[in-house]
Design an enzyme around this catalytic site. Structure first.
Site, short mmCIF file in Angstrom:
data_model
loop_
_atom_site.label_atom_id
_atom_site.label_comp_id
_atom_site.label_asym_id
_atom_site.label_seq_id
_atom_site.Cartn_x
_atom_site.Cartn_y
_atom_site.Cartn_z
N TYR A 92 0.83 -1.21 0.00
CA TYR A 92 0.00 0.00 0.00
C TYR A 92 0.86 1.26 0.00
O TYR A 92 1.76 1.42 0.83
CB TYR A 92 -0.88 -0.01 1.24
CG TYR A 92 -2.04 0.95 1.23
CD1 TYR A 92 -3.19 0.66 0.50
CD2 TYR A 92 -2.02 2.11 1.99
CE1 TYR A 92 -4.29 1.51 0.52
CE2 TYR A 92 -3.11 2.97 2.02
CZ TYR A 92 -4.24 2.67 1.28
OH TYR A 92 -5.32 3.51 1.31
N SER A 187 1.53 -7.75 1.88
CA SER A 187 0.55 -6.77 2.36
C SER A 187 -0.48 -6.50 1.26
O SER A 187 -1.16 -7.42 0.81
CB SER A 187 1.25 -5.51 2.85
OG SER A 187 0.36 -4.68 3.56
N GLN A 188 -0.63 -5.25 0.80
CA GLN A 188 -1.54 -5.03 -0.32
C GLN A 188 -1.16 -5.91 -1.49
O GLN A 188 -2.03 -6.47 -2.18
CB GLN A 188 -1.50 -3.56 -0.75
CG GLN A 188 -2.33 -3.28 -2.00
CD GLN A 188 -2.16 -1.87 -2.51
OE1 GLN A 188 -3.05 -1.04 -2.36
NE2 GLN A 188 -1.03 -1.58 -3.12
N ASP A 273 0.59 -8.95 14.19
CA ASP A 273 0.33 -8.03 13.09
C ASP A 273 -1.00 -7.34 13.30
O ASP A 273 -2.06 -7.93 13.16
CB ASP A 273 0.32 -8.82 11.78
CG ASP A 273 0.23 -7.93 10.54
OD1 ASP A 273 -0.03 -6.72 10.69
OD2 ASP A 273 0.43 -8.46 9.43
N HIS A 303 3.73 -6.39 11.31
CA HIS A 303 3.44 -6.45 9.89
C HIS A 303 4.68 -6.69 9.02
O HIS A 303 4.54 -6.95 7.82
CB HIS A 303 2.72 -5.18 9.45
CG HIS A 303 2.05 -5.30 8.11
ND1 HIS A 303 1.21 -6.34 7.78
CD2 HIS A 303 2.12 -4.51 7.00
CE1 HIS A 303 0.79 -6.19 6.54
NE2 HIS A 303 1.32 -5.09 6.04
#
Length: 322
Positions: A92, A187-188, A273, A303
Site C-alpha cells: 500500500y 501486504s496489499q 500483526d 506487519h
C-alpha cells in the site's frame, strides 16, 4: 504489541463471516471481458540501469479501461530462452520503484515483472508513475473508500483488473514462459496476489505474505490501524452506510478469491500483526481451494512478518513449481 487475536489453534480453523455475492463470478467475468476489449498494447523498452547482471525493460500495458499501467521486467543478463516468470505486486502506497530495488528474483535465473499500482507510489520506496484517471464518489483520504458507493466504481476493481492484465503483459514477452508463472506480493501486494490467484486459472503458484484486503467484516472492526481504519473513519461520517459498504467490499474480499484458487500456495502470517490481523490472513488461507498449500507463522512479529526469513522460505518453496 502482545498477542491480540485468536490463538494459533483457533486461527487454523477460523472461517470468515464475509458473505459472497451471488453474482461474484459474473461481476468479474464481465469486468475482465470489458478490459480485454482494449488491445493489451504491451511495450517493452530496454533501460540502461548500469546493472550488468540483469537486463531491465520499462513496460507499459493497457489495464482497466485501457488505461496505461507501468511496470519493470527484469531478466538475467544474456537470457536467450523463455524463463519461469515471477509477477509481483507491491504494498500500500508504494509503486514499482527503481529497477535496482528488485533484483532478487532475476538473481535466481527467473524473469521478474513488478506492476506499478495505479494512483499510488508516493508513500515509500522509489515511487511510481501510473495515474488513476477514474474519479469517484466522496471518500476518506487514501484508497480504501474510493468508489465504495458501488462495486462498479470501487478502486480495487481497477487494481485487480490491472493485475490480471499485468500477468498477460508479462507473459507476452518472448523470454518469459507463460506455463511457469507465479504471483507474489506482500501486504496489499499479497491481497492483489490472492485476487490474481482467483482470477487467473493457470498460475503454477502464488505466495501472498501477510496479505491485506481479506475478511473485511472482521478486519474493519478488529484493528484501528490504517489502511483498514480508513473504512471506519468513512463510516463514522457516513452513518448508516455500513451494510452498503460491506456489500461493495465483498466483491473484493480475498476470502472469496481464495475459494477459487487453483494453484499451490505459500502464505505467511504474523501473530502480532495489527495492520493485517492474523485471523484475516488465516481466513483467506483456510478458504484457499487448492490442497497444496502451506502457511509460515511468525509468532512475535508485527506487519514486517518474516522479512528476509520469509524470502528464504519462498526461494525454497518455489524450486518445486517454477
Amino acid at each position: 504489541m502482545p498477542l491480540f487475536d485468536l490463538s494459533l489453534e483457533e486461527l487454523r480453523t477460523y472461517r470468515s463471516a464475509s458473505t459472497e455475492p451471488e453474482d461474484f463470478d459474473a461481476f468479474w467475468s464481465k469486468t475482465l471481458q470489458e478490459a480485454r476489449e482494449h488491445d493489451l498494447d504491451a511495450r517493452f523498452e530496454p533501460v540502461d540501469t548500469g546493472l550488468t547482471t540483469v537486463q531491465v525493460y520499462d513496460v507499459t500495458f493497457a489495464g482497466f479501461g485501457g488505461h496505461p499501467v507501468k511496470g519493470w521486467l527484469t531478466l538475467p543478463a544474456g537470457a536467450t530462452q523463455p524463463l519461469p516468470l515471477v509477477v509481483e505486486f507491491v504494498g500500500y502506497g508504494g509503486g514499482r520503484g527503481l529497477p535496482h530495488e528488485h533484483l532478487l528474483w532475476a538473481s535466481t535465473g527467473r524473469a521478474h515483472f513488478i506492476m506499478d499500482t495505479r494512483g499510488q507510489g508516493s508513500a515509500w520506496g522509489g515511487g511510481g508513475g501510473t495515474a488513476d484517471p477514474v474519479g469517484g464518489a466522496p471518500s476518506y483520504p487514501g484508497f480504501m473508500t474510493r468508489g465504495i458507493d458501488d462495486p462498479e466504481n470501487y478502486y480495487y476493481r481497477r487494481v485487480y483488473t490491472d493485475a490480471v492484465r499485468a500477468i498477460e503483459a508479462a507473459r507476452s514477452h518472448p523470454l518469459t514462459d507463460a506455463s511457469r508463472t507465479v504471483a507474489v506480493g506482500s501486504s496489499q501486494g499479497g491481497g492483489i496476489t490472492i485476487a490474481a490467484g482467483g482470477l487467473v486459472p493457470d498460475l503454477v503458484g502464488v505466495a501472498p505474505d501477510v496479505p491485506f484486503l481479506c475478511d473485511f467484516p472482521r478486519a474493519t472492526t478488529l484493528t484501528d490501524r490504517h489502511p483498514y481504519r480508513e473504512i471506519g473513519l468513512f463510516l463514522k461520517t457516513h452513518r448508516g452506510r455500513t451494510q452498503d459498504a460491506l456489500r461493495t467490499l465483498s466483491y473484493f474480499d480475498g476470502v472469496h478469491f481464495a475459494a477459487r484458487g487453483t494453484a499451490p500456495a505459500l502464505f505467511s502470517a504474523a501473530l502480532e500483526d495489527q495492520t493485517c490481523p492474523p485471523s484475516t490472513v488465516f481466513a483467506a488461507f483456510n478458504a484457499w481451494a487448492h490442497d497444496d498449500k502451506a502457511i509460515e507463522v511468525y509468532d512475535f512479529n508485527d506487519h514486517e512478518g518474516g522479512g528476509p526469513y520469509q524470502q528464504a522460505a519462498k526461494l525454497r518453496w518455489l524450486r518445486t513449481y517454477a
